[in-house]
Write an enzyme that holds these catalytic residues in place. Sequence first.
Site, PDB file in Angstrom:
ATOM      1  N   LEU A   1      -6.636  -1.398  -3.098  1.00  0.00           N
ATOM      2  CA  LEU A   1      -5.872  -2.030  -4.172  1.00  0.00           C
ATOM      3  C   LEU A   1      -5.756  -3.536  -3.969  1.00  0.00           C
ATOM      4  CD1 LEU A   1      -2.792  -2.906  -3.109  1.00  0.00           C
ATOM      5  CD2 LEU A   1      -2.438  -0.463  -3.269  1.00  0.00           C
TER       6      LEU A   1
ATOM      7  N   THR B   1      -5.173  -0.728   7.163  1.00  0.00           N
ATOM      8  CA  THR B   1      -6.500  -1.228   7.534  1.00  0.00           C
ATOM      9  C   THR B   1      -6.544  -1.373   9.050  1.00  0.00           C
ATOM     10  OG1 THR B   1      -6.696  -2.389   5.447  1.00  0.00           O
ATOM     11  CG2 THR B   1      -8.110  -3.154   7.237  1.00  0.00           C
TER      12      THR B   1
ATOM     13  N   LYS C   1      -7.367 -12.065   7.292  1.00  0.00           N
ATOM     14  CA  LYS C   1      -7.115 -11.203   8.454  1.00  0.00           C
ATOM     15  C   LYS C   1      -8.304 -10.270   8.718  1.00  0.00           C
ATOM     16  CE  LYS C   1      -4.341  -7.507   7.402  1.00  0.00           C
ATOM     17  NZ  LYS C   1      -4.848  -6.173   7.606  1.00  0.00           N
TER      18      LYS C   1
ATOM     19  N   VAL D   1       0.833  -1.206   0.000  1.00  0.00           N
ATOM     20  CA  VAL D   1       0.000   0.000   0.000  1.00  0.00           C
ATOM     21  C   VAL D   1       0.868   1.257   0.000  1.00  0.00           C
ATOM     22  CG1 VAL D   1      -1.693   1.312   1.346  1.00  0.00           C
ATOM     23  CG2 VAL D   1      -1.958  -1.159   1.089  1.00  0.00           C
TER      24      VAL D   1
ATOM     25  N   GLU E   1      -7.380   1.895   1.676  1.00  0.00           N
ATOM     26  CA  GLU E   1      -6.920   1.575   0.325  1.00  0.00           C
ATOM     27  C   GLU E   1      -7.657   0.330  -0.157  1.00  0.00           C
ATOM     28  OE1 GLU E   1      -4.707   3.238  -1.710  1.00  0.00           O
ATOM     29  OE2 GLU E   1      -5.565   1.674  -2.979  1.00  0.00           O
TER      30      GLU E   1
ATOM     31  N   ALA F   1     -15.265 -20.053  -8.175  1.00  0.00           N
ATOM     32  CA  ALA F   1     -15.211 -21.107  -7.157  1.00  0.00           C
ATOM     33  C   ALA F   1     -13.810 -21.707  -7.159  1.00  0.00           C
ATOM     34  CB  ALA F   1     -16.237 -22.179  -7.487  1.00  0.00           C
TER      35      ALA F   1
ATOM     36  N   ARG G   1       1.365 -15.346   1.980  1.00  0.00           N
ATOM     37  CA  ARG G   1       0.644 -15.179   3.244  1.00  0.00           C
ATOM     38  C   ARG G   1      -0.737 -15.819   3.139  1.00  0.00           C
ATOM     39  NH1 ARG G   1       1.541  -8.909   4.345  1.00  0.00           N
ATOM     40  NH2 ARG G   1       1.785  -8.944   2.088  1.00  0.00           N
TER      41      ARG G   1
ATOM     42  N   CYS H   1      -5.067 -10.102   3.257  1.00  0.00           N
ATOM     43  CA  CYS H   1      -6.181  -9.202   3.593  1.00  0.00           C
ATOM     44  C   CYS H   1      -7.458  -9.922   4.019  1.00  0.00           C
ATOM     45  CB  CYS H   1      -6.465  -8.305   2.410  1.00  0.00           C
ATOM     46  SG  CYS H   1      -5.017  -7.367   1.941  1.00  0.00           S
TER      47      CYS H   1
HETATM   48  C1  UGA Z   1      -8.167  -7.790  -1.572  1.00  0.00           C
HETATM   49  C2  UGA Z   1      -9.267  -6.897  -2.176  1.00  0.00           C
HETATM   50  O1  UGA Z   1      -9.666  -7.399  -3.455  1.00  0.00           O
HETATM   51  C3  UGA Z   1      -8.786  -5.458  -2.334  1.00  0.00           C
HETATM   52  O2  UGA Z   1      -9.850  -4.648  -2.792  1.00  0.00           O
HETATM   53  C4  UGA Z   1      -8.304  -4.953  -0.951  1.00  0.00           C
HETATM   54  O3  UGA Z   1      -7.796  -3.639  -1.043  1.00  0.00           O
HETATM   55  C5  UGA Z   1      -7.210  -5.863  -0.447  1.00  0.00           C
HETATM   56  O4  UGA Z   1      -7.717  -7.198  -0.340  1.00  0.00           O
HETATM   57  C6  UGA Z   1      -6.780  -5.326   0.896  1.00  0.00           C
HETATM   58  O5  UGA Z   1      -7.583  -5.293   1.829  1.00  0.00           O
HETATM   59  O6  UGA Z   1      -5.656  -4.818   0.994  1.00  0.00           O
HETATM   60  P1  UGA Z   1      -6.063  -9.113  -2.578  1.00  0.00           P
HETATM   61  O7  UGA Z   1      -5.965  -9.788  -1.263  1.00  0.00           O
HETATM   62  O8  UGA Z   1      -4.842  -8.564  -3.208  1.00  0.00           O
HETATM   63  O9  UGA Z   1      -7.088  -7.868  -2.496  1.00  0.00           O
HETATM   64  O10 UGA Z   1      -6.593 -10.184  -3.590  1.00  0.00           O
HETATM   65  P2  UGA Z   1      -7.926 -10.544  -4.381  1.00  0.00           P
HETATM   66  O11 UGA Z   1      -7.622 -10.496  -5.819  1.00  0.00           O
HETATM   67  O12 UGA Z   1      -9.089  -9.803  -3.917  1.00  0.00           O
HETATM   68  O13 UGA Z   1      -8.058 -12.080  -3.989  1.00  0.00           O
HETATM   69  C7  UGA Z   1      -8.177 -12.488  -2.631  1.00  0.00           C
HETATM   70  C8  UGA Z   1      -8.355 -13.983  -2.555  1.00  0.00           C
HETATM   71  O14 UGA Z   1      -9.641 -14.374  -3.012  1.00  0.00           O
HETATM   72  C9  UGA Z   1      -7.356 -14.782  -3.392  1.00  0.00           C
HETATM   73  O15 UGA Z   1      -6.899 -15.864  -2.620  1.00  0.00           O
HETATM   74  C10 UGA Z   1      -8.164 -15.271  -4.581  1.00  0.00           C
HETATM   75  O16 UGA Z   1      -7.683 -16.480  -5.108  1.00  0.00           O
HETATM   76  C11 UGA Z   1      -9.529 -15.423  -3.961  1.00  0.00           C
HETATM   77  N1  UGA Z   1     -10.649 -15.284  -4.916  1.00  0.00           N
HETATM   78  C12 UGA Z   1     -10.886 -14.083  -5.500  1.00  0.00           C
HETATM   79  C13 UGA Z   1     -11.460 -16.362  -5.181  1.00  0.00           C
HETATM   80  O17 UGA Z   1     -11.275 -17.466  -4.644  1.00  0.00           O
HETATM   81  N2  UGA Z   1     -12.519 -16.198  -6.043  1.00  0.00           N
HETATM   82  C14 UGA Z   1     -12.776 -15.022  -6.655  1.00  0.00           C
HETATM   83  O18 UGA Z   1     -13.762 -14.950  -7.416  1.00  0.00           O
HETATM   84  C15 UGA Z   1     -11.940 -13.942  -6.375  1.00  0.00           C
END
Ligand code: UGA
Length: 458
Positions: free
Chosen positions: A147, A121, A282, A15, A145, A271, A346, A279
């Site tokens: 992102l 956060t 946690k 971030v 944030e 799925a 993580r 994120c």
């Molecule tokens: C997530 C949020 O998408 C961001 O908007 C937020 O800012 C961030 O956390 C944070 O709080 O800092 P991130 O953890 O980088 O971002 O990753 P994502 O792309 O959202 O994926 C999170 C998890 O969900 C991954 O393990 C992914 O494989 C899983 N996922 C995601 C699924 O199993 N199915 C989906 O349809 C989408």
Amino acid sequence: MEKFEKLTVVGAGYVGLSTAVALALLGREVRVLDTNLARVEGLRRGEPPFYEPGLAESLAQAAPRLRYTTDPAEAYDGSGIAIVAVGTPPTPAGHADLRYLYQALETLARYRVPLAVIKSTVPVGTNREAQRILGPGVAVASNPEFLRQGQALSDTLYPDRILVGAEEGWVFGVLERLYRPLLEQSFEELPWLPRPKALREALAGGYRVPLVRTGLESAELAKYAANAFLATRISFINEIANVAEAVGADIEEVVRAIGLDPRIGPHFFKAGLGYGGSCFPKDTRALAYLAKRGGYDFKLLRAVIEVNQAQRYRLVEKAEAVLGRLNGQTIALLGLAFKPGTDDLREAPSLEIAEELLARGAHVRATDPKALEQARQLLDPRVQTFADPLEALEGADAVLLVTEWPEYRALDWAEAKRRLRRAVVLDGRNALDPQAMAALGYVYQGIGRGRKVSEAVL
Ligand code: UGA
């Protein structure tokens, strides 16, 4: 507004560094303060501390306007705004560990920086506590944030919205000016980070990125609510996938059908093995804890967490069902990072899956295009790691696809079959085409792909 010209970003993680780089790319002078000397020294040499698309190019381009230091006096000298983006990792009890944040704030309090912007956060109420630590001469803004890792810079440069929680009107004005180039998208897109097409089209129609102004508590809660809702979507679709398996439906077909309802939408409905990363796990736990502490039992969120935990073991169960037993069998894991596009491990499902396979007596071989080096430090030494995916598959009795890297879709699956002892592919991310895999003679199962399971016998 000379007073708010100089900026300090505290914390060079995903971030903080994305924010610092984005603001420097937009022409601001930014000082980055981090307590990790190795990280600071690496950044001074232009080395990204983690893999993130476009980061190396952006660091190079913005280098003349970025300064890195471990020295607070140097970082805060004459600074008007301190953007605080230090980590808030989970404690074993499930709440956010605010130690690093409070340390950063106590240091900041010694310098006369008039505005502290909290991007980390943090549980609801933390910004008020920050206000107390910083004292009456300093204003505090909550600026969460949104992102995603793997798209950190792109999300920072091309945001859906910018959220600011504050108590005093002038704070919104200062941050509106700071973020104006992002709100108006008045800058040239970077060749290596193109502006998303939908945003480009909206801008042509007069759209401006919304700046959402709220109170401190609402901004803090909005961040948790966003992540909790997205996590809920994932656990929901994973449960529908499990039902699909039980009744012979196909989750991909179900998602296509329901996603066309604009109230539901198609996004964030993949799925698989559940969510991981730094994120969602946690933040869901922290929100459940926050609710409980406030006297409210957030039942839905507790179930979301429980479903996610169980989902991680689906492939292990499937492998045992297909192979009869795991003891003595060789299992190859394709992908270790918590999602594609990052080297972050993580809360990656791969780690627990590897542990479980070992516990059930399997030999584990693993590969990942980006996370191998970190994985070697975290995985049990009994797990063998390989840079080449085909090598990882050598002699395996089953392949578990854990992270949906494009490389694995593009893998030469005919050649892979020659390397494997048994042609069994269990796809934890529905990344592969069931028909194509069946045509190659694989026993293939995805997640929630009821009838699209190839029944070839072993
Ligand atoms: C997530 C949020 O998408 C961001 O908007 C937020 O800012 C961030 O956390 C944070 O709080 O800092 P991130 O953890 O980088 O971002 O990753 P994502 O792309 O959202 O994926 C999170 C998890 O969900 C991954 O393990 C992914 O494989 C899983 N996922 C995601 C699924 O199993 N199915 C989906 O349809 C989408």
